[in-house]
Design an enzyme around this catalytic site. Structure first.
Site, PDB file in Angstrom:
ATOM      1  N   HIS A 105     -16.286  -8.646   2.176  1.00  0.00           N
ATOM      2  CA  HIS A 105     -15.194  -9.627   2.679  1.00  0.00           C
ATOM      3  C   HIS A 105     -15.463 -10.960   2.006  1.00  0.00           C
ATOM      4  O   HIS A 105     -14.522 -11.606   1.625  1.00  0.00           O
ATOM      5  CB  HIS A 105     -15.713  -9.776   4.036  1.00  0.00           C
ATOM      6  CG  HIS A 105     -14.517 -10.796   4.728  1.00  0.00           C
ATOM      7  ND1 HIS A 105     -15.013 -11.841   5.257  1.00  0.00           N
ATOM      8  CD2 HIS A 105     -13.282 -10.660   5.087  1.00  0.00           C
ATOM      9  CE1 HIS A 105     -13.905 -12.543   5.760  1.00  0.00           C
ATOM     10  NE2 HIS A 105     -12.791 -11.661   5.678  1.00  0.00           N
ATOM     11  N   LYS A 135       0.941  -1.274   0.115  1.00  0.00           N
ATOM     12  CA  LYS A 135      -0.095   0.037   0.005  1.00  0.00           C
ATOM     13  C   LYS A 135       0.990   1.230   0.037  1.00  0.00           C
ATOM     14  O   LYS A 135       0.617   2.083  -0.687  1.00  0.00           O
ATOM     15  CB  LYS A 135      -0.955   0.069   1.222  1.00  0.00           C
ATOM     16  CG  LYS A 135      -1.871   1.255   1.192  1.00  0.00           C
ATOM     17  CD  LYS A 135      -2.789   1.260   2.593  1.00  0.00           C
ATOM     18  CE  LYS A 135      -3.362   0.014   2.849  1.00  0.00           C
ATOM     19  NZ  LYS A 135      -4.947   0.093   2.910  1.00  0.00           N
ATOM     20  N   ARG A 163      -3.621  -1.510  -6.128  1.00  0.00           N
ATOM     21  CA  ARG A 163      -2.864  -2.669  -6.174  1.00  0.00           C
ATOM     22  C   ARG A 163      -3.038  -3.700  -7.335  1.00  0.00           C
ATOM     23  O   ARG A 163      -4.231  -3.457  -7.622  1.00  0.00           O
ATOM     24  CB  ARG A 163      -2.970  -3.437  -4.826  1.00  0.00           C
ATOM     25  CG  ARG A 163      -4.450  -3.770  -4.409  1.00  0.00           C
ATOM     26  CD  ARG A 163      -4.567  -4.257  -3.162  1.00  0.00           C
ATOM     27  NE  ARG A 163      -5.975  -4.592  -2.929  1.00  0.00           N
ATOM     28  CZ  ARG A 163      -6.542  -4.730  -1.570  1.00  0.00           C
ATOM     29  NH1 ARG A 163      -5.798  -4.635  -0.707  1.00  0.00           N
ATOM     30  NH2 ARG A 163      -7.816  -4.977  -1.638  1.00  0.00           N
ATOM     31  N   CYS A 173       7.615 -38.697  -7.557  1.00  0.00           N
ATOM     32  CA  CYS A 173       6.174 -39.098  -7.692  1.00  0.00           C
ATOM     33  C   CYS A 173       5.216 -39.086  -6.578  1.00  0.00           C
ATOM     34  O   CYS A 173       4.443 -39.618  -6.427  1.00  0.00           O
ATOM     35  CB  CYS A 173       6.237 -40.507  -8.451  1.00  0.00           C
ATOM     36  SG  CYS A 173       6.885 -41.794  -7.453  1.00  0.00           S
ATOM     37  N   GLY A 181      -7.983  -7.047   4.774  1.00  0.00           N
ATOM     38  CA  GLY A 181      -8.972  -7.180   6.018  1.00  0.00           C
ATOM     39  C   GLY A 181      -8.285  -7.843   6.995  1.00  0.00           C
ATOM     40  O   GLY A 181      -8.970  -8.145   8.255  1.00  0.00           O
ATOM     41  N   TYR A 214      11.550 -34.920 -14.536  1.00  0.00           N
ATOM     42  CA  TYR A 214      10.115 -34.613 -14.422  1.00  0.00           C
ATOM     43  C   TYR A 214       9.458 -34.649 -13.187  1.00  0.00           C
ATOM     44  O   TYR A 214       9.905 -35.201 -12.236  1.00  0.00           O
ATOM     45  CB  TYR A 214       9.433 -35.780 -15.346  1.00  0.00           C
ATOM     46  CG  TYR A 214       9.484 -37.228 -14.873  1.00  0.00           C
ATOM     47  CD1 TYR A 214       8.728 -37.560 -13.926  1.00  0.00           C
ATOM     48  CD2 TYR A 214      10.697 -38.037 -15.127  1.00  0.00           C
ATOM     49  CE1 TYR A 214       8.726 -38.721 -13.388  1.00  0.00           C
ATOM     50  CE2 TYR A 214      10.645 -39.271 -14.764  1.00  0.00           C
ATOM     51  CZ  TYR A 214       9.623 -39.654 -13.746  1.00  0.00           C
ATOM     52  OH  TYR A 214       9.734 -40.869 -12.927  1.00  0.00           O
ATOM     53  N   ARG A 242      -3.212   3.020   8.525  1.00  0.00           N
ATOM     54  CA  ARG A 242      -3.353   1.616   8.103  1.00  0.00           C
ATOM     55  C   ARG A 242      -2.419   0.756   7.779  1.00  0.00           C
ATOM     56  O   ARG A 242      -1.313   1.084   7.879  1.00  0.00           O
ATOM     57  CB  ARG A 242      -4.057   1.872   6.482  1.00  0.00           C
ATOM     58  CG  ARG A 242      -5.363   2.653   6.473  1.00  0.00           C
ATOM     59  CD  ARG A 242      -5.712   2.779   5.001  1.00  0.00           C
ATOM     60  NE  ARG A 242      -6.649   3.892   4.808  1.00  0.00           N
ATOM     61  CZ  ARG A 242      -7.637   3.818   4.298  1.00  0.00           C
ATOM     62  NH1 ARG A 242      -8.120   2.599   3.836  1.00  0.00           N
ATOM     63  NH2 ARG A 242      -8.436   4.978   4.130  1.00  0.00           N
ATOM     64  N   MET A 276      -5.626  -7.167   9.112  1.00  0.00           N
ATOM     65  CA  MET A 276      -4.974  -6.141   9.955  1.00  0.00           C
ATOM     66  C   MET A 276      -5.897  -5.168  10.121  1.00  0.00           C
ATOM     67  O   MET A 276      -6.919  -4.887   9.605  1.00  0.00           O
ATOM     68  CB  MET A 276      -3.425  -5.775   9.611  1.00  0.00           C
ATOM     69  CG  MET A 276      -2.581  -7.033   9.665  1.00  0.00           C
ATOM     70  SD  MET A 276      -0.966  -6.794   9.240  1.00  0.00           S
ATOM     71  CE  MET A 276      -0.957  -6.271   7.369  1.00  0.00           C
ATOM     72  N   SER A 326      12.928 -42.351  -8.924  1.00  0.00           N
ATOM     73  CA  SER A 326      12.031 -41.474  -8.686  1.00  0.00           C
ATOM     74  C   SER A 326      11.741 -41.424  -7.188  1.00  0.00           C
ATOM     75  O   SER A 326      11.899 -42.031  -6.409  1.00  0.00           O
ATOM     76  CB  SER A 326      10.689 -42.127  -9.535  1.00  0.00           C
ATOM     77  OG  SER A 326       9.527 -41.385  -8.998  1.00  0.00           O
TER      78      SER A 326
END
Lengths: 917, 917
Positions: free
Chosen positions: B483, B45, B365, B873, B124, B893, B115, B126, B806
């Site tokens: 919210h 912010k 933001r 895996c 929401g 992989y 803030r 803090m 693996s």
């Protein structure tokens, strides 16, 4: 005799490969290629035959096929490579030249023995062939040339029997366990009504030979080979093969001999102890291998071959009798013994044969000995100026020292029991158990958790498993070099052998001594120190060493204690590792302190939880539903724990004391039967549903990996606080008594640095509170176990908080290997027998895996906190190999059970000495 | 407006510390110290307020206290360090100079908002204080100066309420859950019979202020502070403290935000949306955050302050209405939006206030968005030429793509059900569950294994846990920035909000819509894509993407599929990691193939064992007492297994298929109730005693560490042989069908190289046998899992035999951490909440511990076998952070569940792109 040069034995690294590293054959005799340092290549027997030949002792000429060939043989489809056999033939020619006889000659044949010989001796485990080189024709020439047909045919039948058994694999044809050749021999002896083999005539032996050959034909479908080179090739192959027979494999496992080493094969010209009454064969020790006394010790048989002595078929004569039987040869033997002990600088175990009044040496080696003998010989050789104290400590197998601490029979009680017999005291110590008559049965009964004394007329290598699982071994036949005595010496078993007055009957499964009959399953007690055999159970008392340490016996009255103390003193001088003990009670701590523990490395606080006055509060704490109730129960526990800790501090007199906080999962403290839970419900007036629900909630799939260790302290921090307060209140009390307490609080099962931080915070505030409350100042350290792979991997992070570390190698092994010790019984034995795992990783640290992680942990921890104290408190802390590994890692101390402290000291000293050299 | 320079946002590494690295205060306004790159220091912010000020947008002046101070504050005993507060006072002076008002002035006081603002936005979570700087005296001056007493007293009562709640910690005094200030307000409104807050008069507000101050006094025993600097210090402290409040901690855990980051505090001059009808406050998005459509989207309230919009107390007006209400300001807002999206090059979420027709920007933001929106915005921004494909892939949270694959409601079935209402479609997807009206209850019922739809009039941060555990969220009040909508966007929850026709009654626990009443526990279905709410259960059908992939829908008819396919295509172009799937059946394999799996990384053969036609043979095999019986049962299993493997090979069309041999302990295949065992006994005609004995024998203390994996194959080698034969027979069949099979046989739970050697020998002879028998030649590889710490530590030894590896990170995590996943529920949540463990190690790889071992394994394996194929895996194979770690390790992989393949592709592409930059 050449004695000009002392050979540096026992240092196998110093090979002399340059001499003939292309040849697989090393000759000994007039020309000798090898020497005593070449054990790896020639095996112990071959190296020492070469050495004896080199120093001019009377060794029949021959040659050694190197251990390298053992692997080549296997890789070559269990066939001797042709180029090696070519070298063998050349060597045969050289022996023929020296002996003036020819191998396979029909008139005067040269005969050979073919024997195994590994780097470390494995007596009786592998195969041997004697009298090789005879066949149907040459035996006639041999009979004529020796002018002794009985002798010649005796040699031939022995050869056929051994060859048929070992090389050709003749098996028993019926269900009886009897060796098939023995059965044929027995049958013939019965037919001709003869008791002893030696009484068989030449003609009867010829008949026996015919029957033996028939047996072979019938059993394996092949003829007994007549070609002497074929005989030789077969025998060499059989010896190489026997490296992998079952009993050799079991033996190697027990003694951690790698299968890669292989055996050598020794081919040596035969000399004959069985040519008549001016012949003999025997074994001897330069000192007594059972108790270490400096006396010439051994036995022999007139007119016999070597295997007759070891097999225990005829009871041999004690070696002292040879002085009368053959005074000149006896003199010569004494002189050879002195030469050998001087030369090898250790107690020698030797084999000899006397052929027509001429002495031949067939083997010498450092003699196996019991723990007591090892200690005595080492100490006395230092006294004699033969070896240094360092060498003395190096020579005592660390494990063997514990035999000086095992309980012995209560002399007073012995008097009340029936003494059945006295035999040869072949393995010191006291053993008591149910008697069984076969190795198989002994193994079975042992597996059921019973203590067994194995009773045999004589033992054989096939009995090895049963012998290992028995408390003690009793035989009615066989002397100091019988198989039973030999195994007892090597394996530290209690043994009485040759108790000839016992009549052992395998069929009725009884021992009879005059009118007394002992049945299978009856209790029997044997004293391997005195040779006595008792019926019934004899109570034991602590060993002499322990009695002296406890002040119940005067030190000057115990020679054993003198030897023990001497060796401990030397070991203390050499070792660098500290030796602590795992002790949970003041009593254990006091015992360990007497044995020289330099602190407590592990006090498992939960062991105190089980005691009668506190288990109820522990259970109330576990069953509590509110923190208030839990704290109430903990408040009851605290003074009890504090009392325990005070006792430990007093017992340890200012030595460091490491106290581990609660470790096991809580369900371990609850009863596990419905009845017991029901009783608990009534006693505590807690509804059964609630107890049931709590038991249910505490149940875990894998408790080893569950809610335990510091995870308990993290979720029930009030337990940590109670324990910390109890510890520090005890410290304050001990300080006020003038004890310089060094307490180390140990947090178990840490895997994340945050766990330790959080627990340490709690422990430190407990310490502050106690200092404020009591006004006593004291020092303390807070550290942690390294018992999870993650902990070792992040030891650097943990070291930011931990002031000391202790490897918990039990759990570290279980997690690193992913193997539960409790559950490994279904596959680990198979792994060990397949050599997938070299040693049981729960007995000796798996250096490659667990050890690697330990190394990572040490390096990382000391990178952040240089010189931080690191110990080990798993059961591996009492295992000599593991202790040596810990030394190599640079640990500060090992912690082991009180009775392992002497073992640990020796092992630690040996590790330090190894490092020096 | 300054737009000359594009700021490189989103690269937090490029701090500009040099500017004023001694100051803890960064001002914005006429003089601006910070910029958008300084998120770490200023929070999101603060950095963006600075950036907006720098580019000339209308930002009320103020300053940011840096995130560094958050830690200093905590270390300083939760007090702001004096030197920081001195800097604050200097900054206040600068703002006073710009605004021409004085802080604490009694005539025309300067007011501030205070803030929070963390590096990553945590909306929401803090605390915030508005209208700070008023007191009993200055509020009178403020009323006079603004000539608007109602407004002035409204500001003051809001300030007292927020300050009393957040800074002074006023708690509810009775058992009702109602917020205490709300209760006082409600009571007053009832007394004066007023419905809406805005209708309260100045006098009534003054009465309210008195009652609020009384409440504070009574509740916390202190007066509401009149000194404005004390107010400010209190407010700043409260914001810093709120970094560690419970909901912030939970949020950080969910999003892996380290607690060390800390929050900044923004102190900014107030502008007022509540001065009258020419004032307003609102939030807007430059694109639709629910579906990503390029439309101006948002809402506002006339005459209100910011929290009124978010709190959902009044239902706001859609942003399009502003065009009529305030056409000039609307024009300006559109222009600001364009500027911001151009400048930040991403969809912006902005807050604005209109004070007497003048627009002020309070925040901008990068907007949170649903998965669908993320994909659409990324693709469209590429189309618009704003960002590259690389950047597009970087921006899509990998996890969010899976929301395109979740099932949707069956349109046909929808028609048969009662539609209750239509609300705002705030979180796409289909959710169906039992309706509950409190977050706590929702959590409870979820813990019992039920699916829950949480239904609230509006949600608040206190509801966060209940929202996380619900299938979907339904509210009757609140718009796109409420919210509920915000949480749905962030957490990928299905959400319908502001369904105003629903009458939700917390007391009777019902939803009423005209005559229909839905009770607690009734089923309800909500469609977050359309906003529809249905009573009852609606069946689901596969997502559009899955229908297109399965050929049940034409690609050109699905815009979602178009977006999905585009992004997958880009990801495939960037990634280096291969993506395989864990699939046990041909059906799963086919699904994975459609989603682009490049092979099967793990086929768990035992999953096939449970199918009805084979479990009997499996059980017979387990209960067999002889090898013959076992082999007989295995012979029945073999053709069934072969059939399964053939199916896999056909489904994968020549992609590699990794088949793991039997892994779980055998007892898992036996029933575990006495009744079922009894039935088995009858069915198989095996005595119950025998079955009982076998169950007993198979019971283990720690089955995770027991007789399983290759330990089964080592002790029952005939099982390995059966499985290997089934595999290779299937290969031979597939080869004959023209499939280019690439089979990889994987041996599980190897810890010792000897295990693998022994199993590989068996597997190779099975392959040879099949090749000889069928005459088909085929290639295959044999490898192993790395799932034990020891295996990773000796991967070099194992690599001598293994042709591929693996990582089985499930077991590797359990053993490395010594933590059973099944049993960790009693302590792991505690660890996560105490931040002892940063993330659940079973969800995301513990990089420090397990990851370190993996690194050791990779290095050692490739040292011996360069370039050996290594995959993963475990379930971590589908976790984006773990995938990125696998990329960094150089794995070949990852293998994951079929529905995680798109996630894995994005994560793999992001890893490759991160590496580039």
């Amino acid at each position: 005799m050449l004695m000009s040069k002392k050979v540096d034995v026992g240092v196998p690294e110093q090979f002399n490969w340059s001499m003939s590293d292309h040849s697989k054959i090393y000759e000994f005799g007039q020309k000798t290629d090898g020497n005593a340092t070449m054990r790896s290549l020639l095996g112990g027997k071959g190296a020492n035959l070469a050495e004896m030949a080199r120093i001019g002792l009377p060794v029949p000429p021959g040659f050694t096929i190197t251990t390298e060939v053992c692997a080549e043989f296997k890789a070559n489809g269990e066939k001797l490579p042709a180029y090696v056999f070519d070298q063998v033939k050349v060597a045969i020619k050289n022996v023929e030249a020296q002996q003036g006889k020819k191998f396979g000659d029909l008139e005067n044949p040269l005969l050979f023995s073919v024997r195994s010989g590994a780097r470390d001796s494995m007596p009786g485990m592998m195969d041997t062939i004697l009298n090789l080189g005879l066949n149907d024709q040459s035996v006639q020439g041999f009979a004529k040339h020796t002018n002794n047909p009985r002798f010649a045919y005796d040699c031939y039948r022995r050869f056929i029997q051994m060859y048929g058994d070992v090389v050709m694999g003749v098996q028993a044809t019926d269900d009886r366990d009897e060796e098939p050749f023995d059965a044929v021999l027995g049958q013939l002896k019965q037919e001709v009504n003869i008791q002893n083999d030696v009484d068989l005539t030449a003609e009867q032996l010829q008949e026996l030979i015919r029957r033996y050959k028939d047996l072979i034909k019938k059993s394996v479908g092949a003829e007994f080979p007549q070609d002497v080179y074929a005989q030789l090739e077969g025998a060499i192959g059989a010896v190489f093969r026997s490296w992998n027979n079952e009993r050799a494999v079991i033996y190697r496992q027990k003694y951690n001999i790698p299968s890669e080493w292989g055996t050598a094969v020794n081919v040596q010209s035969m000399v004959f102890g069985n040519m008549g009454d001016n012949c003999a064969t025997g074994v001897a020790f330069t000192r007594n291998p059972a108790n270490g006394m400096h006396e010439f010790y051994g036995e022999y048989l007139i007119n016999a071959q070597g295997e007759d002595v070891v097999a225990g078929i005829r009871t041999p004569r004690p070696i002292s009798a040879l002085k009368n039987d053959m005074p000149k040869v006896f003199e010569q033997l004494i002189s050879v013994c002195k030469t050998l002990e001087d030369h090898f600088c250790d107690m020698q175990d030797l084999e000899f044969t006397i052929e027509q009044d001429k002495l031949y040496m067939l083997q010498t080696r450092n003699g196996k000995r019991t723990g007591l003998a090892a200690v005595r010989i080492a100490v006395e050789m230092v006294d004699e100026g033969r070896i240094s104290k360092e060498e003395a400590v190096r020579r005592i197998p660390a494990d063997s020292i514990s035999s000086l601490l095992v309980p012995v029979f209560d002399e007073a009680e012995k008097k009340n029991l029936k003494k059945l017999a006295i035999g040869l005291p072949a393995g010191p110590g006291a053993a008591c158990g149910k008697v069984y008559f076969s190795a198989k049965k002994a193994e079975e009964i042992h597996a059921q958790g019973e203590k067994v004394v194995l009773c045999r007329i004589e033992t054989s290598p096939e009995d090895i498993r049963g012998m290992l699982t028995s408390e003690g071994i009793l035989t009615s036949r066989g002397g100091v070099s019988s198989h039973a005595a030999l195994v007892a010496r090597q394996m530290g078993k209690v043994c009485v052998c040759g108790a000839g007055t016992l009549h052992i009957d395998y069929v009725s499964k009884t021992i009879q001594v005059s009118e007394t009959i002992i049945k299978e399953g009856d209790y029997i007690s044997i004293d391997g120190t005195t040779g006595e055999v008792f019926s019934g159970k004899v109570a034991t008392v602590p060993s002499e060493v322990n009695r002296v340490l406890a002040g119940n016996m005067k030190a000057e009255n115990s020679d054993t204690y003198r030897l023990f103390a001497m060796v401990m003193d030397w070991a203390d001088g050499f070792r660098k590792l500290g030796i602590r003990t795992n002790a949970d009670t003041p009593k254990q701590a006091a015992q360990a302190f007497q044995l020289g523990a330099e602190g407590i490395g592990l006090c498992r606080t939960e062991h105190m939880f089980f005691e009668e006055d506190r288990i109820d509060f522990v259970r109330k704490m576990i069953l509590a539903t509110t923190m208030e109730d839990r704290i109430k129960a903990l408040d009851h526990l605290k003074p009890l724990q504090r009392g325990d800790f005070e006792g430990l501090f007093r017992a340890m007199k200012g030595q460091p004391v490491t106290i581990r906080l609660l470790d096991p999962p809580l369900h371990e403290f609850l009863p596990n039967t419905d009845d017991a839970l029901d009783a608990l419900s009534k006693k505590f007036n807690i509804p059964m549903e609630h107890i049931g629900a709590r038991v249910q909630a505490l149940h875990e799939q894998n408790p080893m990996l569950g809610h335990r260790g510091c995870r308990l302290g993290m979720t029930y921090p009030e337990i940590t606080t109670m324990q910390a307060l109890a510890i520090f209140e005890a410290v304050a009390q001990a300080v006020s008594e003038g004890i310089d307490v060094k307490v180390e609080v140990m947090v178990p099962l840490v895997g994340f640095e945050g766990e330790l931080k959080s627990q340490v915070e709690r422990i430190r505030s407990a310490a502050d509170e106690v200092m404020n409350r009591t006004g006593k100042k004291f020092n303390y350290a807070v550290g942690t176990m390294l018992e999870l792979p993650r902990a070792a991997l992040v030891a650097d992070k943990i070291a930011e908080t931990a002031e000391f570390f202790s490897f918990g190698t039990n759990d570290l092994t279980q997690t690193t290997l992913g193997m539960s010790r409790d559950d490994s019984g279904t596959f680990l034995p198979e792994y060990i027998s397949q050599e997938v795992v070299k040693r049981n990783p729960f007995a000796s640290i798996d250096v490659e895996g667990v050890g690697q992680l330990m190394g990572i942990g040490v390096t990382k921890a000391r990178r952040v906190r240089p010189g931080v104290k690191i110990g080990i408190c798993g059961e591996h802390g009492g295992d000599p190999d593991s202790i040596k590994f810990c030394h190599s890692l640079g640990l500060d101390y090992v912690s082991c059970a009180p009775n392992r402290i002497p073992v640990a000291k020796i092992a630690a000293a040996q590790a330090a000495l190894e490092e020096r050299s």
